[in-house]
Design a protein around this motif. Structure first.
Motif, short mmCIF file in Angstrom:
data_model
loop_
_atom_site.label_atom_id
_atom_site.label_comp_id
_atom_site.label_asym_id
_atom_site.label_seq_id
_atom_site.Cartn_x
_atom_site.Cartn_y
_atom_site.Cartn_z
N GLY A 109 0.81 -1.22 0.00
CA GLY A 109 0.00 0.00 0.00
C GLY A 109 0.84 1.25 0.00
O GLY A 109 0.53 2.22 0.71
N LEU A 110 1.89 1.27 -0.82
CA LEU A 110 2.85 2.39 -0.79
C LEU A 110 2.16 3.74 -0.97
O LEU A 110 2.45 4.70 -0.25
CB LEU A 110 3.92 2.18 -1.85
N SER A 111 1.25 3.84 -1.93
CA SER A 111 0.58 5.12 -2.15
C SER A 111 -0.25 5.54 -0.93
O SER A 111 -0.38 6.74 -0.63
CB SER A 111 -0.33 5.04 -3.38
N ILE A 112 -0.79 4.60 -0.21
CA ILE A 112 -1.57 4.89 0.99
C ILE A 112 -0.67 5.50 2.06
O ILE A 112 -1.01 6.52 2.69
CB ILE A 112 -2.25 3.61 1.51
N VAL A 113 0.50 4.89 2.27
CA VAL A 113 1.43 5.41 3.26
C VAL A 113 1.98 6.77 2.84
O VAL A 113 2.09 7.70 3.64
CB VAL A 113 2.57 4.41 3.49
N GLU A 114 2.29 6.90 1.55
CA GLU A 114 2.82 8.16 1.04
C GLU A 114 1.83 9.31 1.22
O GLU A 114 2.23 10.46 1.42
CB GLU A 114 3.15 8.02 -0.45
N ALA A 115 0.55 9.03 1.14
CA ALA A 115 -0.47 10.08 1.13
C ALA A 115 -0.91 10.54 2.51
O ALA A 115 -1.62 11.54 2.63
CB ALA A 115 -1.70 9.59 0.35
N TYR A 447 1.49 5.50 -15.88
CA TYR A 447 2.12 5.24 -14.59
C TYR A 447 2.05 6.49 -13.73
O TYR A 447 2.43 7.58 -14.16
CB TYR A 447 3.58 4.82 -14.80
N CYS A 448 1.56 6.33 -12.52
CA CYS A 448 1.56 7.42 -11.54
C CYS A 448 2.40 6.97 -10.35
O CYS A 448 1.95 6.13 -9.55
CB CYS A 448 0.14 7.76 -11.09
N PRO A 449 3.61 7.49 -10.19
CA PRO A 449 4.46 7.09 -9.05
C PRO A 449 3.79 7.44 -7.72
O PRO A 449 3.10 8.47 -7.60
CB PRO A 449 5.73 7.91 -9.25
N ALA A 450 4.01 6.62 -6.73
CA ALA A 450 3.41 6.86 -5.42
C ALA A 450 3.85 8.19 -4.82
O ALA A 450 3.11 8.81 -4.05
CB ALA A 450 3.74 5.71 -4.47
N TYR A 451 5.06 8.64 -5.18
CA TYR A 451 5.53 9.89 -4.57
C TYR A 451 4.70 11.10 -4.97
O TYR A 451 4.75 12.14 -4.31
CB TYR A 451 7.01 10.13 -4.87
N VAL A 452 3.89 10.98 -6.02
CA VAL A 452 2.99 12.08 -6.38
C VAL A 452 2.05 12.41 -5.22
O VAL A 452 1.72 13.57 -4.97
CB VAL A 452 2.19 11.70 -7.64
N PHE A 453 1.62 11.40 -4.48
CA PHE A 453 0.69 11.62 -3.36
C PHE A 453 1.38 12.19 -2.14
O PHE A 453 0.72 12.72 -1.25
CB PHE A 453 -0.03 10.31 -3.03
#
Length: 504
Positions: A109-115, A447-453
């Motif tokens: 859930g990388l994007s979840i943690v990043e956001a 592709y949307c990298p997780a770091y965007v969030f």
């Protein structure tokens, strides 16, 4: 900041401390160099900065209309992730698919943690709660797979830390500690103290002894704050020992190479590439060790490299400031490439004139191509690598300079960046990369990298909003835009401002 897939400074030089490091070696050096001091105990001599606090904020009145538009676009991107990739690491917003970042078999859930802290600072409490619920129910690091140490620290350790500081949720901190403990063998099993590139989260087996500079030196902010909030000094000590090991291996010109064999302690190349990846965040985190923890060793090290980069790498071409690549032993010219990831490195360190010069250089590139290419030859501003992976560094630089100067030119630059991102990288399923910024229309990838969030929209939102949950005077963000100091508001989130690192 640094991301995978890419071949990813005024002060008097004071050599005494560094020569002592060279004489006694990395492990002994950390003990000899002493521990970080409380913020009030040291008098800084750089640009009026005080340890533990950034320069006074000069942020102007909020622009609510622009801030809300940025917030709405963040939600557009986030809703694409929720629709197509919830629970997975990253979304493919064009095809409606997903991909895993660390291991194809084990989404985290990388994007979840990043956001997490982006949702929080934007006041999106329902999304904060949704993310925390998923993390509490599903996130587990007992995985028999190799994780990229650097990315796990800046993204997952940093993201869970920022989430904990925002919510005071103890399970987030427990997961953060669990992950950090699983990553520590990368440092403790290394003969030099410089971390291996990968570690198996279940077995602690390490691999990857050839490690870029940024990956060796971009740990002290996340690990230092973790030591603060837990009272456990192991994390800070590991990160600082790795920094000291690099510093003692600099050349007589006070320059360093790009890639190290962390087992032998030998450089594997001869190029000092300055603020470019994969060296960029090494310099950010030397300053960060001072700004966050009042660590005078980090300040002295920063001063040394600041002076050497100015002397040997900085040059002007067409009236613009750039940093060439040189042989770190002789200073001989090796190249004149520049990565857009370097755009934010000079905004640390308190030298507003130098940072403003470098920002103008990248503004010229943005004006020419509208979206920054990954890499240019700066002699002619010609494109070497034409794609753009939704890079946030120019927005990062604009925010830093606007906060410190209050000059509206940086807000205007950030708004142009946002409008161009919206024009060329927005798709119905969110935001995506482009493959060639020189073509019209710009061809899009999927592709949307997780770091965007974590980054793009947060830097922009903080530039235009008078965000109630962020302290513009004391706030400090990591290279991955995790807010590690300065969160406030909902609940009674713990603070780390001014605390010493216990036992370091």
């Amino acid at each position: 900041m640094t991301h995978p897939g890419l071949p990813r400074v005024n002060g008097v030089v004071r050599r005494g401390v560094l020569r002592a490091v060279s004489a006694v070696g990395g492990t002994a050096a950390v003990a000899a160099l002493g521990s970080p001091l409380r913020a009030g105990n040291v008098s800084a001599q750089v640009s009026g900065a005080r340890p533990g606090t950034p320069p006074a904020s000069r942020i102007g009145p909020a622009d609510p209309e622009k801030a809300q538009e940025i917030r709405a676009e963040f939600l557009h991107a986030w809703n694409g992730y929720r629709k197509y990739a919830w629970g997975h690491d990253e979304v493919l917003p064009v095809s409606g698919g997903y991909r895993e970042f660390f291991s194809g078999r084990h989404p985290v859930g990388l994007s979840i943690v990043e956001a997490l802290d982006t949702h929080y600072v934007m006041g999106l409490d329902d999304e904060v709660d949704r993310c925390v619920q998923w993390i509490r129910a599903r996130l587990d690091f007992d995985l028999d797979t190799d994780f990229h140490v650097f990315e796990a620290i800046i993204r997952l350790v940093g993201g869970l830390l920022a989430g904990y500081l925002a919510t005071d949720d103890r399970q987030l901190l427990a997961l953060c500690v669990d992950l950090a403990d699983r990553l520590l063998p990368a440092f403790t099993k290394s003969p030099t103290g410089m971390p291996y590139r990968r570690v198996n989260l279940r077995t602690g087996a390490v691999s990857g002894s050839k490690v870029p500079l940024a990956e060796i030196g971009t740990n002290i902010l996340e690990f230092g704050v973790l030591s603060q909030v837990t009272g456990d000094p192991r994390y800070f000590r590991a990160a600082k020992r790795a920094l000291a090991a690099v510093v003692e291996r600099r050349s007589s010109l006070d320059l360093v190479g790009t890639t190290m064999d962390v087992e032998t302690g030998r450089w594997l190349d001869r190029a000092d590439i300055g603020p470019n990846p994969p060296a960029d965040s090494f310099y950010e985190y030397l300053w960060g060790g001072w700004a966050m923890f009042g660590d005078t060793d980090c300040l002295n090290w920063f001063r040394i490299f600041d002076a050497s980069l100015r002397k040997h790498l900085a040059e002007r071409t067409g009236g613009l400031l750039w940093f060439k690549q040189v042989d770190f032993r002789t200073g001989a010219l090796l190249g004149r490439r520049q990565s857009c990831l370097a755009a934010c490195v000079l905004s640390v360190g308190g030298d507003e004139a130098l940072a403003a010069d470098y920002h103008r250089s990248w503004t010229a590139v943005q004006e020419k191509y509208l979206v920054l290419p990954e890499e240019i030859d700066y002699r002619r501003l010609s494109v070497l690598t034409p794609g753009n992976a939704l890079r946030p560094e120019y927005a990062n630089s604009a925010f830093d300079l606007y906060r410190r100067t209050g000059d509206p030119v940086y807000r205007a630059a950030a708004w142009r960046y946002f409008q161009n991102q919206k024009t060329f990288q927005r798709v119905p399923g969110g935001y995506t990369v482009v493959t060639d910024v020189t073509k019209r229309p710009m061809p899009k990838g999927d592709y949307c990298p997780a770091y965007v969030f974590a980054e793009n929209f947060k830097w922009l939102y903080l530039t235009f909003a008078d965000a109630e949950r962020f302290d513009y005077g004391t706030g400090y963000l990591s290279t991955e835009a995790k807010i590690l100091r300065g969160l406030r508001g909902r609940g009674t989130a713990p603070t780390v401002t001014g605390k010493a690192v216990p036992g370091a």
